[in-house]
Design a protein around this motif. Structure first.
Motif, short mmCIF file in Angstrom:
data_model
loop_
_atom_site.label_atom_id
_atom_site.label_comp_id
_atom_site.label_asym_id
_atom_site.label_seq_id
_atom_site.Cartn_x
_atom_site.Cartn_y
_atom_site.Cartn_z
N TRP A 1 0.79 -1.23 0.00
CA TRP A 1 0.00 0.00 0.00
C TRP A 1 0.83 1.29 0.00
O TRP A 1 0.29 2.38 0.15
CB TRP A 1 -0.96 0.02 1.18
CG TRP A 1 -0.33 -0.09 2.56
CD1 TRP A 1 0.93 0.22 2.94
CD2 TRP A 1 -1.01 -0.53 3.75
NE1 TRP A 1 1.11 0.00 4.28
CE2 TRP A 1 -0.07 -0.46 4.81
CE3 TRP A 1 -2.30 -0.96 4.03
CZ2 TRP A 1 -0.40 -0.81 6.13
CZ3 TRP A 1 -2.62 -1.32 5.34
CH2 TRP A 1 -1.68 -1.24 6.38
N TYR B 1 -7.34 -5.18 -0.86
CA TYR B 1 -8.54 -4.37 -0.63
C TYR B 1 -9.56 -4.45 -1.74
O TYR B 1 -10.45 -3.61 -1.83
CB TYR B 1 -8.11 -2.91 -0.42
CG TYR B 1 -7.49 -2.67 0.94
CD1 TYR B 1 -8.17 -1.99 1.94
CD2 TYR B 1 -6.20 -3.12 1.22
CE1 TYR B 1 -7.60 -1.78 3.18
CE2 TYR B 1 -5.63 -2.92 2.46
CZ TYR B 1 -6.34 -2.25 3.43
OH TYR B 1 -5.77 -2.05 4.67
N ASN C 1 -11.04 5.09 -2.59
CA ASN C 1 -9.88 5.42 -1.76
C ASN C 1 -8.59 4.98 -2.49
O ASN C 1 -8.41 5.28 -3.65
CB ASN C 1 -10.02 4.80 -0.38
CG ASN C 1 -11.25 5.34 0.36
OD1 ASN C 1 -11.67 6.47 0.14
ND2 ASN C 1 -11.84 4.53 1.21
N TYR D 1 -7.75 1.74 -2.95
CA TYR D 1 -7.87 0.30 -3.22
C TYR D 1 -7.34 -0.08 -4.59
O TYR D 1 -6.73 -1.14 -4.76
CB TYR D 1 -9.32 -0.17 -3.08
CG TYR D 1 -10.02 0.25 -1.80
CD1 TYR D 1 -9.30 0.64 -0.67
CD2 TYR D 1 -11.41 0.28 -1.72
CE1 TYR D 1 -9.95 1.04 0.49
CE2 TYR D 1 -12.06 0.67 -0.57
CZ TYR D 1 -11.34 1.06 0.53
OH TYR D 1 -11.99 1.45 1.67
N GLU E 1 -9.51 -8.03 2.82
CA GLU E 1 -10.00 -7.05 3.81
C GLU E 1 -11.47 -6.75 3.53
O GLU E 1 -11.80 -5.83 2.79
CB GLU E 1 -9.16 -5.77 3.73
CG GLU E 1 -7.71 -5.94 4.16
CD GLU E 1 -7.50 -5.74 5.66
OE1 GLU E 1 -8.51 -5.59 6.40
OE2 GLU E 1 -6.33 -5.74 6.08
N ARG F 1 -13.41 -5.37 5.35
CA ARG F 1 -13.77 -4.10 5.98
C ARG F 1 -14.08 -3.01 4.94
O ARG F 1 -14.75 -2.02 5.25
CB ARG F 1 -12.63 -3.61 6.88
CG ARG F 1 -11.42 -3.11 6.12
CD ARG F 1 -10.35 -2.52 7.03
NE ARG F 1 -9.64 -3.55 7.76
CZ ARG F 1 -9.40 -3.49 9.08
NH1 ARG F 1 -9.83 -2.47 9.79
NH2 ARG F 1 -8.73 -4.45 9.66
N VAL F 2 -13.57 -3.16 3.70
CA VAL F 2 -13.73 -2.12 2.69
C VAL F 2 -15.11 -2.14 2.04
O VAL F 2 -15.48 -1.20 1.34
CB VAL F 2 -12.65 -2.25 1.60
CG1 VAL F 2 -11.27 -2.30 2.20
CG2 VAL F 2 -12.90 -3.46 0.72
N ASN G 1 -17.54 0.74 2.41
CA ASN G 1 -17.05 1.94 1.71
C ASN G 1 -17.36 1.87 0.22
O ASN G 1 -17.67 2.90 -0.41
CB ASN G 1 -15.53 2.08 1.90
CG ASN G 1 -15.14 2.34 3.33
OD1 ASN G 1 -15.95 2.79 4.14
ND2 ASN G 1 -13.89 2.05 3.67
N VAL G 2 -17.28 0.67 -0.35
CA VAL G 2 -17.59 0.49 -1.77
C VAL G 2 -19.07 0.80 -2.03
O VAL G 2 -19.41 1.49 -3.00
CB VAL G 2 -17.25 -0.96 -2.20
CG1 VAL G 2 -17.79 -1.24 -3.61
CG2 VAL G 2 -15.75 -1.19 -2.14
#
Length: 415
Positions: free
Chosen positions: A58, A131, A137, A139, A165, A167-168, A171-172
């Motif tokens: 990243w 991601y 973001n 990704y 992950e 967790r993303v 957000n998507v």
């Protein structure tokens, strides 16, 4: 007769020239324009445990970024890598400093350096923090860097798998890129199946591709995971974080340990959890010291694990050895924000990769780590020098094929 022989000679020469051949050997040491290539050779070691390295793809520099700004993982909220100290070291969001300096994760020279260091430490493969596929973001940048990494893995001879992950996903959806978290996950899983799972060097456990999840965090019910996995034809060997497999139900094949507070959590995992799992992956780490509060990147995690001059790594590797693990994850190669790096640093030098080498039981006693760094430094110093770069390509090929003496000799000849 003489005339016939002369004509025959020129005829053969014309055929050779037309075929792109010449009377000189392009692979000879005198002509480095076409480096001699070799298949990667596995390092010999005595420890049968599969040793994998958790890897963060990243990082971004002001040269690699489209907006010419350093990426968040070097800056967090308040650090400026364009600022340097008296030693020429850039200001980064970490208590520690990479030996090669802050870098772009998609840089082929950086990837080459990282993978060769891992290979000579006896590491079998890398577990890539990933991601997903959506342009939200950073990704997309992480995905692109991942694929630059994968392109070099095969040349070095290391395996890989994805640590997803989830967790993303919210957000998507919030960005309007998917209608639901499960539909977003299905898109990501389809991409993995089509682009990663069938790779010859993708890690397989029990004949199926390994997929790890850092959580689950968003998809927290077995029904959601069943829905997602039903969308692909190849169901992976799926591991969640320790004590989280109940959220995936029967979709989970097992769990993997992580880093938390102190080693008693590892001891508990090995003693009480591992015997119940079909697949269990242990962990070892050198320490934990996050930079979030100092970097303005949020609240501090709230606990630290001192590096103790390598004693913490010694302890966690010893626990792994005593647990008789089939699989071990090293945490991490390069999470500088949390201070868990195995990557050589100004502070710790090569000590952590040396300890891994000893744990792996690498048979070669030759110390190649400084020479691998020399390869990287020469890549930078000789940028734009085509002849030198071809020689460095040859040195890389020697390293990958376990011919370090030849690589060192070639490096010594480049001035």
């Amino acid at each position: 007769m003489k005339k016939y022989i002369t004509l025959l000679f020129f005829g053969i020469m014309n055929v050779l020239i037309a075929a792109g051949c010449s009377s000189s050997d392009d692979n000879s040491p005198e002509n480095p324009t076409e480096p001699e290539t070799f298949e990667p050779v596995a390092i010999e070691k005595t420890n049968t445990t599969k040793i994998y390295m958790h890897y963060m793809p990243w990082f971004e520099t002001n040269e690699s970024a489209a907006d010419k700004k350093w990426g968040y993982h070097w800056t967090m909220a308040n650090k400026n890598p364009n600022t340097t100290d008296a030693n020429g070291r850039r200001e980064i969001a970490s208590h520690y400093y990479p030996l090669i300096g802050p870098y772009h994760s998609g840089d082929k020279n950086v990837i080459e350096n990282h993978l060769l260091l891992m290979k000579y430490a006896g590491i079998d493969g890398i577990l890539i923090d990933w991601y997903g596929t959506f342009d939200v973001n950073d990704y997309r940048m992480v995905k692109e860097n991942t694929e630059q990494l994968i392109a070099v893995l095969d040349k070095v001879g290391l395996e890989y798998a994805i640590v997803y992950e989830d967790r993303v996903l919210q957000n998507v959806v919030n960005a309007g890129k998917a209608i639901s978290v499960t539909s977003a996950a299905k898109t990501d899983l389809a991409y993995m199946q089509n682009n990663y799972f069938n790779d010859a060097n993708y890690i397989k456990i029990n004949g199926k591709p390994l997929l790890m999840n850092f959580g689950p965090i968003v998809l927290q019910t077995p029904a959601e995971w069943t829905n997602v996995f039903n969308s692909i034809t190849t169901k992976p060997t799926f591991l969640t974080l320790w004590d989280q497999s109940f959220e995936a139900g029967d979709n989970a094949s097992g769990e993997y340990a992580w880093v938390y507070k102190n080693s008693t959590y590892l001891t508990n995992f090995y003693t009480n959890t591992k015997p119940k799992l079909a697949v269990a992956m242990g962990s070892a780490y050198p320490g934990f010291n996050d930079f979030y509060a100092q970097g303005g990147g949020g609240d501090a995690i709230g606990w630290t694990i001192a590096h103790n001059n390598g004693a913490t790594l010694d302890e966690t590797l010893s626990l792994a050895k005593n647990a008789n693990l089939s699989y071990l994850q090293l945490i991490t190669w390069n999470d500088f924000g949390e201070g868990t790096m195995f990557e050589p640093t100004i502070e710790f030098g090569y000590s952590y990769v040396e300890k891994v080498k000893a744990f792996a039981g690498v048979k070669s006693t030759e110390n190649a780590f400084p020479e691998i760094s020399k390869l990287y430094n020469l890549r930078i110093q000789k940028k734009g020098n085509a002849e030198a770069q071809q020689k460095l390509n040859q040195a890389f090929n020697y390293f990958a094929s376990m011919q370090p003496a030849k690589a060192k000799q070639l490096l010594s000849e480049i001035k």
